[in-house]
Design a protein around this motif. Sequence first.
Motif, PDB file in Angstrom:
ATOM      1  N   ASP A  33      43.771  41.384  25.780  1.00 55.94           N
ATOM      2  CA  ASP A  33      44.088  42.025  24.502  1.00 55.94           C
ATOM      3  C   ASP A  33      43.696  43.495  24.432  1.00 55.94           C
ATOM      4  O   ASP A  33      44.314  44.253  23.682  1.00 55.94           O
ATOM      5  CB  ASP A  33      43.380  41.284  23.350  1.00 55.94           C
ATOM      6  CG  ASP A  33      43.839  39.844  23.222  1.00 55.94           C
ATOM      7  OD1 ASP A  33      44.935  39.534  23.714  1.00 55.94           O
ATOM      8  OD2 ASP A  33      43.092  39.030  22.651  1.00 55.94           O
ATOM      9  N   THR A  34      42.670  43.868  25.186  1.00 53.22           N
ATOM     10  CA  THR A  34      42.148  45.232  25.055  1.00 53.22           C
ATOM     11  C   THR A  34      42.463  46.108  26.257  1.00 53.22           C
ATOM     12  O   THR A  34      42.988  47.214  26.104  1.00 53.22           O
ATOM     13  CB  THR A  34      40.619  45.196  24.829  1.00 53.22           C
ATOM     14  OG1 THR A  34      40.333  44.435  23.653  1.00 53.22           O
ATOM     15  CG2 THR A  34      40.061  46.600  24.665  1.00 53.22           C
ATOM     16  N   VAL A  35      42.154  45.621  27.453  1.00 49.43           N
ATOM     17  CA  VAL A  35      42.311  46.448  28.647  1.00 49.43           C
ATOM     18  C   VAL A  35      43.757  46.869  28.848  1.00 49.43           C
ATOM     19  O   VAL A  35      44.051  48.048  29.092  1.00 49.43           O
ATOM     20  CB  VAL A  35      41.792  45.709  29.899  1.00 49.43           C
ATOM     21  CG1 VAL A  35      42.173  46.469  31.160  1.00 49.43           C
ATOM     22  CG2 VAL A  35      40.287  45.550  29.824  1.00 49.43           C
ATOM     23  N   ALA A  94      40.693  51.478  36.430  1.00 55.04           N
ATOM     24  CA  ALA A  94      39.297  51.882  36.638  1.00 55.04           C
ATOM     25  C   ALA A  94      38.383  51.446  35.500  1.00 55.04           C
ATOM     26  O   ALA A  94      37.181  51.239  35.717  1.00 55.04           O
ATOM     27  CB  ALA A  94      39.215  53.394  36.823  1.00 55.04           C
ATOM     28  N   ILE A  95      38.925  51.305  34.281  1.00 60.62           N
ATOM     29  CA  ILE A  95      38.066  50.955  33.150  1.00 60.62           C
ATOM     30  C   ILE A  95      37.863  49.448  33.014  1.00 60.62           C
ATOM     31  O   ILE A  95      37.058  49.004  32.192  1.00 60.62           O
ATOM     32  CB  ILE A  95      38.633  51.497  31.817  1.00 60.62           C
ATOM     33  CG1 ILE A  95      39.948  50.788  31.468  1.00 60.62           C
ATOM     34  CG2 ILE A  95      38.771  52.997  31.850  1.00 60.62           C
ATOM     35  CD1 ILE A  95      40.448  51.125  30.092  1.00 60.62           C
ATOM     36  N   ILE A  96      38.581  48.644  33.817  1.00 59.73           N
ATOM     37  CA  ILE A  96      38.474  47.184  33.683  1.00 59.73           C
ATOM     38  C   ILE A  96      37.035  46.687  33.825  1.00 59.73           C
ATOM     39  O   ILE A  96      36.558  45.936  32.958  1.00 59.73           O
ATOM     40  CB  ILE A  96      39.407  46.470  34.686  1.00 59.73           C
ATOM     41  CG1 ILE A  96      40.872  46.662  34.276  1.00 59.73           C
ATOM     42  CG2 ILE A  96      39.089  44.978  34.753  1.00 59.73           C
ATOM     43  CD1 ILE A  96      41.866  46.063  35.246  1.00 59.73           C
ATOM     44  N   PRO A  97      36.282  47.072  34.863  1.00 55.45           N
ATOM     45  CA  PRO A  97      34.901  46.565  34.961  1.00 55.45           C
ATOM     46  C   PRO A  97      34.043  46.933  33.762  1.00 55.45           C
ATOM     47  O   PRO A  97      33.304  46.085  33.233  1.00 55.45           O
ATOM     48  CB  PRO A  97      34.379  47.215  36.247  1.00 55.45           C
ATOM     49  CG  PRO A  97      35.604  47.543  37.031  1.00 55.45           C
ATOM     50  CD  PRO A  97      36.640  47.901  36.024  1.00 55.45           C
ATOM     51  N   ALA A 138      30.208  53.409  28.908  1.00 51.71           N
ATOM     52  CA  ALA A 138      31.655  53.453  29.183  1.00 51.71           C
ATOM     53  C   ALA A 138      32.418  53.658  27.885  1.00 51.71           C
ATOM     54  O   ALA A 138      32.346  52.815  26.978  1.00 51.71           O
ATOM     55  CB  ALA A 138      32.113  52.160  29.866  1.00 51.71           C
ATOM     56  N   ALA A 139      33.150  54.767  27.804  1.00 50.12           N
ATOM     57  CA  ALA A 139      33.927  55.060  26.597  1.00 50.12           C
ATOM     58  C   ALA A 139      35.054  54.051  26.421  1.00 50.12           C
ATOM     59  O   ALA A 139      35.387  53.663  25.300  1.00 50.12           O
ATOM     60  CB  ALA A 139      34.485  56.480  26.666  1.00 50.12           C
ATOM     61  N   GLY A 140      35.662  53.638  27.536  1.00 51.24           N
ATOM     62  CA  GLY A 140      36.740  52.655  27.456  1.00 51.24           C
ATOM     63  C   GLY A 140      36.267  51.352  26.861  1.00 51.24           C
ATOM     64  O   GLY A 140      36.962  50.728  26.055  1.00 51.24           O
TER      65      GLY A 140
END
Length: 405
Positions: free
Chosen positions: A68-70, A256-259, A324-326
């Motif tokens: 839903d987010t990534v 890259a922001i997944i983790p 992490a901003a993401g």
Amino acid sequence: MESKEQSQEQVKERADITEHPNIKKVVSLESFVFMACFAVLFGVLGTKMGAINMLNTMMQTAYQLLMDTVFYIMAIAVLAGALSGLFTEFGVVAIINKILSPLMKPLYDLPGASVVGILATYLSDNPAILTLADDQGFRRYFKRYQLPALTNIGTAFGMGLIITSFMIGITSPTGESFVGPALIGNLGAIVGSIVSVRLMLVFTAKEYGKTEYCEVEGINAIMYTDYRMVRPGSAASRFMSAMLEGGKSGVGMGVAIIPGVVIICTFVMMLTNGPSETGTYTGAAYEGIALLPAIGDKLDFILKPLFGFASSQGVSVPITSLGAAGAAIGLVPKLVKDGMATGNDVAVFTAMCMCWSGYLSTHVAMMDSLGYSKMTGKAIISHTIGGLCAGVAAHWLYVLFSMIG
């Protein structure tokens, strides 16, 4: 004799190994401290939620965040990447650079060329500033005491376009538009960046003085002020190439922001949310022990006048943005949906997520890449204060604009 020489060489090699900064003893205090912290964290979660529910909630939350987010953030990143590619290719960024350069000295005490770094990080992420700083033509504009501050100014605008676009795209249950709050948040981030950079320059000026310029190899940097590079081919082919390559970079950033989103957000949500509506733990996604709101309630007398959060749960967003901003912006839609975040909160979230944008996870590496590792602590202190000022500025700017409107 030969055996003695070999023995001395082995002793020397062993001494060299033990002095290496990245080598530690097999058994050290660090291992026991980690195990203790690990046991406390999962012990508290498991005791409160039940071990099976804790594991189920962890996996369900991670899955929901991924789906839903990534992927939503990735879609925003692809569009933002395409837009930034077009803006760069057809000179919009260069024109903005020309307009903003005269403001850099009075606002930041940095040369006009540093605005290129702001634009680069705003359109991408914090480390984009390092590519510029590594270029001799870019470095030649900076005095030695100014160069370390690139870490602070670059981080203050990292992922700016993606964060702003994401906040604007959030749907409010009351129909409120978040365009204004997101833009106010950008103003707050600017205030925070000025505070962060100015504080950092106080430290670096004491260390290096204000007269010595950075060492360069005499490369002419005229392209940073008067010319720009474009792709080969016709305008139409350049348009398509810039758009598609920019979108491709957005995919890379989304991956890259997944983790960060999945790991950090999962634990932050488990520390932020409470049990199900029935008051019991079921192992469903987004359940938790409500620790951060409890801390927020204790600090409400400070947080309310400074940031004006509508709910104590709002404190989870800036805390997450430290890493992490993401991941931090991934928390916002649910807060808005549940009525725990308003336009003021979105303005503050935008400012602090932009200004901090995961600086605790990037500052050390960035300062090391610039060759100023010993100033890392000063950079972190300066940026911590800058991020807090960004949130305070965004809150009071929102109050001011609300009164005028």
